[in-house]
Design a protein around this motif. Structure first.
Motif, PDB file in Angstrom:
ATOM      1  N   ASN A 178       0.843  -1.193   0.000  1.00 19.44           N
ATOM      2  CA  ASN A 178       0.000   0.000   0.000  1.00 19.44           C
ATOM      3  C   ASN A 178       0.882   1.248   0.000  1.00 19.44           C
ATOM      4  O   ASN A 178       1.309   1.724   1.062  1.00 19.44           O
ATOM      5  CB  ASN A 178      -0.923  -0.010   1.221  1.00 19.44           C
ATOM      6  CG  ASN A 178      -2.023   1.032   1.147  1.00 19.44           C
ATOM      7  OD1 ASN A 178      -1.829   2.109   0.577  1.00 19.44           O
ATOM      8  ND2 ASN A 178      -3.166   0.721   1.722  1.00 19.44           N
ATOM      9  N   SER A 179       1.168   1.779  -1.189  1.00 23.19           N
ATOM     10  CA  SER A 179       2.072   2.929  -1.287  1.00 23.19           C
ATOM     11  C   SER A 179       1.480   4.191  -0.667  1.00 23.19           C
ATOM     12  O   SER A 179       2.194   4.967  -0.025  1.00 23.19           O
ATOM     13  CB  SER A 179       2.437   3.191  -2.753  1.00 23.19           C
ATOM     14  OG  SER A 179       1.284   3.468  -3.526  1.00 23.19           O
ATOM     15  N   LYS A 180       0.179   4.392  -0.850  1.00 23.89           N
ATOM     16  CA  LYS A 180      -0.472   5.580  -0.278  1.00 23.89           C
ATOM     17  C   LYS A 180      -0.349   5.579   1.236  1.00 23.89           C
ATOM     18  O   LYS A 180      -0.011   6.593   1.852  1.00 23.89           O
ATOM     19  CB  LYS A 180      -1.942   5.627  -0.691  1.00 23.89           C
ATOM     20  CG  LYS A 180      -2.714   6.840  -0.187  1.00 23.89           C
ATOM     21  CD  LYS A 180      -4.131   6.844  -0.771  1.00 23.89           C
ATOM     22  CE  LYS A 180      -4.917   8.076  -0.332  1.00 23.89           C
ATOM     23  NZ  LYS A 180      -5.224   8.052   1.128  1.00 23.89           N
ATOM     24  N   GLU A 181      -0.602   4.426   1.832  1.00 19.13           N
ATOM     25  CA  GLU A 181      -0.520   4.315   3.287  1.00 19.13           C
ATOM     26  C   GLU A 181       0.908   4.509   3.774  1.00 19.13           C
ATOM     27  O   GLU A 181       1.140   5.135   4.811  1.00 19.13           O
ATOM     28  CB  GLU A 181      -1.058   2.953   3.730  1.00 19.13           C
ATOM     29  CG  GLU A 181      -1.263   2.814   5.225  1.00 19.13           C
ATOM     30  CD  GLU A 181      -1.995   1.537   5.579  1.00 19.13           C
ATOM     31  OE1 GLU A 181      -3.069   1.609   6.209  1.00 19.13           O
ATOM     32  OE2 GLU A 181      -1.493   0.444   5.238  1.00 19.13           O
ATOM     33  N   LYS A 182       1.871   4.007   3.019  1.00 20.40           N
ATOM     34  CA  LYS A 182       3.267   4.164   3.423  1.00 20.40           C
ATOM     35  C   LYS A 182       3.691   5.622   3.362  1.00 20.40           C
ATOM     36  O   LYS A 182       4.338   6.132   4.286  1.00 20.40           O
ATOM     37  CB  LYS A 182       4.179   3.297   2.543  1.00 20.40           C
ATOM     38  CG  LYS A 182       5.620   3.222   3.048  1.00 20.40           C
ATOM     39  CD  LYS A 182       6.408   2.103   2.373  1.00 20.40           C
ATOM     40  CE  LYS A 182       7.795   1.962   2.978  1.00 20.40           C
ATOM     41  NZ  LYS A 182       8.569   0.836   2.403  1.00 20.40           N
ATOM     42  N   VAL A 183       3.339   6.309   2.302  1.00 21.87           N
ATOM     43  CA  VAL A 183       3.669   7.732   2.181  1.00 21.87           C
ATOM     44  C   VAL A 183       3.029   8.519   3.327  1.00 21.87           C
ATOM     45  O   VAL A 183       3.684   9.342   3.983  1.00 21.87           O
ATOM     46  CB  VAL A 183       3.198   8.289   0.818  1.00 21.87           C
ATOM     47  CG1 VAL A 183       3.295   9.812   0.802  1.00 21.87           C
ATOM     48  CG2 VAL A 183       4.040   7.701  -0.311  1.00 21.87           C
ATOM     49  N   GLU A 184       1.764   8.263   3.580  1.00 19.97           N
ATOM     50  CA  GLU A 184       1.045   9.003   4.625  1.00 19.97           C
ATOM     51  C   GLU A 184       1.636   8.733   6.006  1.00 19.97           C
ATOM     52  O   GLU A 184       1.731   9.639   6.841  1.00 19.97           O
ATOM     53  CB  GLU A 184      -0.438   8.652   4.598  1.00 19.97           C
ATOM     54  CG  GLU A 184      -1.172   9.198   3.377  1.00 19.97           C
ATOM     55  CD  GLU A 184      -2.627   8.753   3.313  1.00 19.97           C
ATOM     56  OE1 GLU A 184      -3.004   7.845   4.100  1.00 19.97           O
ATOM     57  OE2 GLU A 184      -3.375   9.296   2.477  1.00 19.97           O
ATOM     58  N   PHE A 185       2.045   7.480   6.255  1.00 23.30           N
ATOM     59  CA  PHE A 185       2.613   7.166   7.566  1.00 23.30           C
ATOM     60  C   PHE A 185       3.967   7.846   7.744  1.00 23.30           C
ATOM     61  O   PHE A 185       4.267   8.370   8.818  1.00 23.30           O
ATOM     62  CB  PHE A 185       2.755   5.658   7.750  1.00 23.30           C
ATOM     63  CG  PHE A 185       3.208   5.275   9.131  1.00 23.30           C
ATOM     64  CD1 PHE A 185       2.324   5.316  10.195  1.00 23.30           C
ATOM     65  CD2 PHE A 185       4.521   4.908   9.369  1.00 23.30           C
ATOM     66  CE1 PHE A 185       2.740   4.981  11.488  1.00 23.30           C
ATOM     67  CE2 PHE A 185       4.955   4.576  10.644  1.00 23.30           C
ATOM     68  CZ  PHE A 185       4.051   4.613  11.708  1.00 23.30           C
ATOM     69  N   ILE A 186       4.789   7.842   6.712  1.00 25.29           N
ATOM     70  CA  ILE A 186       6.073   8.539   6.784  1.00 25.29           C
ATOM     71  C   ILE A 186       5.855  10.013   7.109  1.00 25.29           C
ATOM     72  O   ILE A 186       6.568  10.601   7.940  1.00 25.29           O
ATOM     73  CB  ILE A 186       6.851   8.374   5.464  1.00 25.29           C
ATOM     74  CG1 ILE A 186       7.278   6.915   5.270  1.00 25.29           C
ATOM     75  CG2 ILE A 186       8.067   9.304   5.424  1.00 25.29           C
ATOM     76  CD1 ILE A 186       7.800   6.607   3.878  1.00 25.29           C
ATOM     77  N   GLU A 187       4.864  10.614   6.477  1.00 24.20           N
ATOM     78  CA  GLU A 187       4.571  12.029   6.721  1.00 24.20           C
ATOM     79  C   GLU A 187       4.114  12.258   8.153  1.00 24.20           C
ATOM     80  O   GLU A 187       4.473  13.275   8.779  1.00 24.20           O
ATOM     81  CB  GLU A 187       3.519  12.518   5.724  1.00 24.20           C
ATOM     82  CG  GLU A 187       4.042  12.587   4.291  1.00 24.20           C
ATOM     83  CD  GLU A 187       2.988  13.017   3.287  1.00 24.20           C
ATOM     84  OE1 GLU A 187       3.372  13.409   2.165  1.00 24.20           O
ATOM     85  OE2 GLU A 187       1.780  12.967   3.620  1.00 24.20           O
ATOM     86  N   LYS A 188       3.338  11.333   8.701  1.00 23.31           N
ATOM     87  CA  LYS A 188       2.874  11.480  10.088  1.00 23.31           C
ATOM     88  C   LYS A 188       4.040  11.368  11.071  1.00 23.31           C
ATOM     89  O   LYS A 188       4.112  12.126  12.037  1.00 23.31           O
ATOM     90  CB  LYS A 188       1.811  10.423  10.406  1.00 23.31           C
ATOM     91  CG  LYS A 188       0.453  10.718   9.818  1.00 23.31           C
ATOM     92  CD  LYS A 188      -0.659   9.894  10.482  1.00 23.31           C
ATOM     93  CE  LYS A 188      -0.499   8.417  10.219  1.00 23.31           C
ATOM     94  NZ  LYS A 188      -1.633   7.625  10.785  1.00 23.31           N
ATOM     95  N   VAL A 189       4.941  10.429  10.835  1.00 19.25           N
ATOM     96  CA  VAL A 189       6.110  10.304  11.706  1.00 19.25           C
ATOM     97  C   VAL A 189       6.948  11.578  11.639  1.00 19.25           C
ATOM     98  O   VAL A 189       7.439  12.081  12.662  1.00 19.25           O
ATOM     99  CB  VAL A 189       6.961   9.080  11.317  1.00 19.25           C
ATOM    100  CG1 VAL A 189       8.268   9.058  12.104  1.00 19.25           C
ATOM    101  CG2 VAL A 189       6.180   7.789  11.554  1.00 19.25           C
ATOM    102  N   ASP A 190       7.094  12.131  10.450  1.00 18.52           N
ATOM    103  CA  ASP A 190       7.860  13.369  10.279  1.00 18.52           C
ATOM    104  C   ASP A 190       7.257  14.502  11.093  1.00 18.52           C
ATOM    105  O   ASP A 190       7.973  15.225  11.794  1.00 18.52           O
ATOM    106  CB  ASP A 190       7.895  13.748   8.789  1.00 18.52           C
ATOM    107  CG  ASP A 190       8.747  14.975   8.532  1.00 18.52           C
ATOM    108  OD1 ASP A 190       9.979  14.819   8.450  1.00 18.52           O
ATOM    109  OD2 ASP A 190       8.179  16.082   8.442  1.00 18.52           O
ATOM    110  N   GLU A 191       5.941  14.656  11.011  1.00 15.56           N
ATOM    111  CA  GLU A 191       5.260  15.783  11.653  1.00 15.56           C
ATOM    112  C   GLU A 191       5.140  15.603  13.160  1.00 15.56           C
ATOM    113  O   GLU A 191       5.270  16.561  13.929  1.00 15.56           O
ATOM    114  CB  GLU A 191       3.860  15.958  11.043  1.00 15.56           C
ATOM    115  CG  GLU A 191       3.003  17.035  11.700  1.00 15.56           C
ATOM    116  CD  GLU A 191       3.606  18.426  11.632  1.00 15.56           C
ATOM    117  OE1 GLU A 191       3.280  19.258  12.511  1.00 15.56           O
ATOM    118  OE2 GLU A 191       4.412  18.688  10.707  1.00 15.56           O
TER     119      GLU A 191
END
Length: 412
Positions: free
Chosen positions: A314-327
């Motif tokens: 799930n690429s969308k979920e992976k991108v979104e999770f990376i962004e959440k960890v960043d923020e």
């Protein structure tokens, strides 16, 4: 001076056409990780060595400075220790999945819909299991996070020289467990496991938790699939090895188990699920609060959601999770002073593969007097331009200890 190794499990990836030939990490908006890259020294890391596909277990063992080829006996003992089971020499431990099987015991969901609740009640039923003909072997189950569980076999004449039952893909029956050597102990253990898998289905297919899940159109957790057999290893305590006071903040039993074997204290976090739904606010607050204290000067931190998304493809979920960890997490760590922070991954879990690969992962080190290079983005592609060049996991603790002025001279 304090030190942190923050491992985003499965963060590494490969370029995807759907993301404009970028990796999920490149495609994600990560201003805080990029700031770390700009203020730090960057590089690529092979957690074991180039071309070797690491498990999360062997990768973490290597990153903590141990030789996985000497320490690693199998994943099971680390999982068992991580969920709080006391295990002893002679015990054989396994990691397990709660899975979903149809009436023919064909696996239709390896992770039982990533079940989050009710597994303790199912385990309570399974802990009454006795295998006919093997009354002398004690069978101990314990739930872990999500769809994960552990199994310990305790008795005489057992062996960890057995294969896994995991079919790896839906639509197949559990694999027949076979001995991997010619010993009678391995043959006995394999026979127990094959009978145990069938028995687990018989015991829990009609469990109230599973009946309720079926009513709610959720996959029932109606069979146990063991894998990762291992005997109890001997590990030199990390605090003695590096003269530190260490603690681990992790989400999964596996990583907590590795930390426990290494003699580290475990700091548990409410709402840490090991998935993309984990409570990152609680994780970040826990990190910051303990960094303010004096009990520990080294922390191993593991955040698992990117790996889950990778395994799910799930690429969308992976991108979104990376962004959440960043923020939520990385942003807070940027304000920490008098601390060296290493941000990296244990391995790559590419969306296109849906499993681990040997692709090296990016690493950045921030902290006082770090030799800042010219990298301005934290990613697999940019990291190779950095001053760390390409290192192995076994180098990480030595590098960190030197930066923390916690190393001793080799020679006169």
């Amino acid at each position: 001076m304090k030190g942190i190794i923050l491992i985003m499990d499965g963060l590494g990836d490969r370029p995807l056409k759907s993301l404009g030939n970028k990796t999920p990490l490149q495609a994600a908006k990560t201003p805080n990780m990029d700031k770390m890259a700009e203020q730090g020294i960057n590089g690529l890391m092979d957690s074991i060595k180039p071309g070797i596909i690491p498990g999360s277990d062997t990768a973490h063992i290597s990153i903590l400075g141990y030789d996985p080829y000497e320490v690693y006996t199998g994943r099971g003992p680390f999982e068992a220790s991580g969920v709080g089971l006391e295990i002893f020499p002679g015990d054989i431990a396994f990691r397990c999945n709660f899975s979903t099987a149809d009436e023919n015991q064909i696996i239709t969901d390896r992770r039982a819909g990533r079940i989050r609740e009710g597994t303790k009640d199912i385990i309570d039923s399974l802990n009454h299991m006795v295998i006919e003909g093997y009354d002398d072997v004690k069978i101990i189950f314990k739930e872990s996070t999500g769809h994960r569980a552990v199994l310990v076999l305790r008795g005489n004449g057992l062996s960890d020289a057995v294969s896994d039952a995991d079919p790896k893909k839906e639509g197949n029956a559990p694999k027949k467990v076979v001995p991997t050597d010619d010993s009678p102990e391995a043959k006995k253990t394999a026979d127990i496991l094959n009978k145990l898998i069938i028995k687990s289905y018989e015991m829990i297919k009609d469990h109230p938790i599973n009946k309720k899940r079926i009513e709610n159109n959720q996959p029932p957790a109606n069979i146990i699939i063991p894998r990762g057999a291992g005997a109890v290893p001997e590990v030199e305590p990390l605090n003695e090895k590096y003269n530190i006071k260490s603690a681990c903040i992790a989400e999964t039993g596996l990583i907590m188990g590795i930390a426990r074997f290494a003699g580290m204290d475990i700091i548990e976090v409410d709402g840490a699920t090991g998935g993309t739904d984990t409570n990152l606010d609680n994780i970040s607050d826990t990190i910051v609060n303990h960094l303010k204290g004096v009990d520990y000067n080294f922390f191993l931190i593991n955040i698992d959601g990117a790996d889950e998304a990778g395994h799910d493809g799930n690429s969308k979920e992976k991108v979104e999770f990376i962004e959440k960890v960043d923020e939520i997490v990385i942003k807070k760590l940027l304000d920490i002073e008098d601390c060296y922070i290493i941000l990296t991954a244990d391995h790559s879990t590419p969306i296109s593969v849906m499993d681990h690969t040997a692709d090296p992962v990016p690493m950045v080190i921030n902290g006082p007097e770090v030799r800042v290079d010219f990298v301005k983005q934290f990613s697999e592609i940019e990291a190779h331009k950095g001053g760390l060049c390409r290192i192995q996991g076994s180098n990480v603790m030595d590098i960190l200890m030197d930066l923390m002025n916690n190393s001793t001279k080799f020679g006169a």
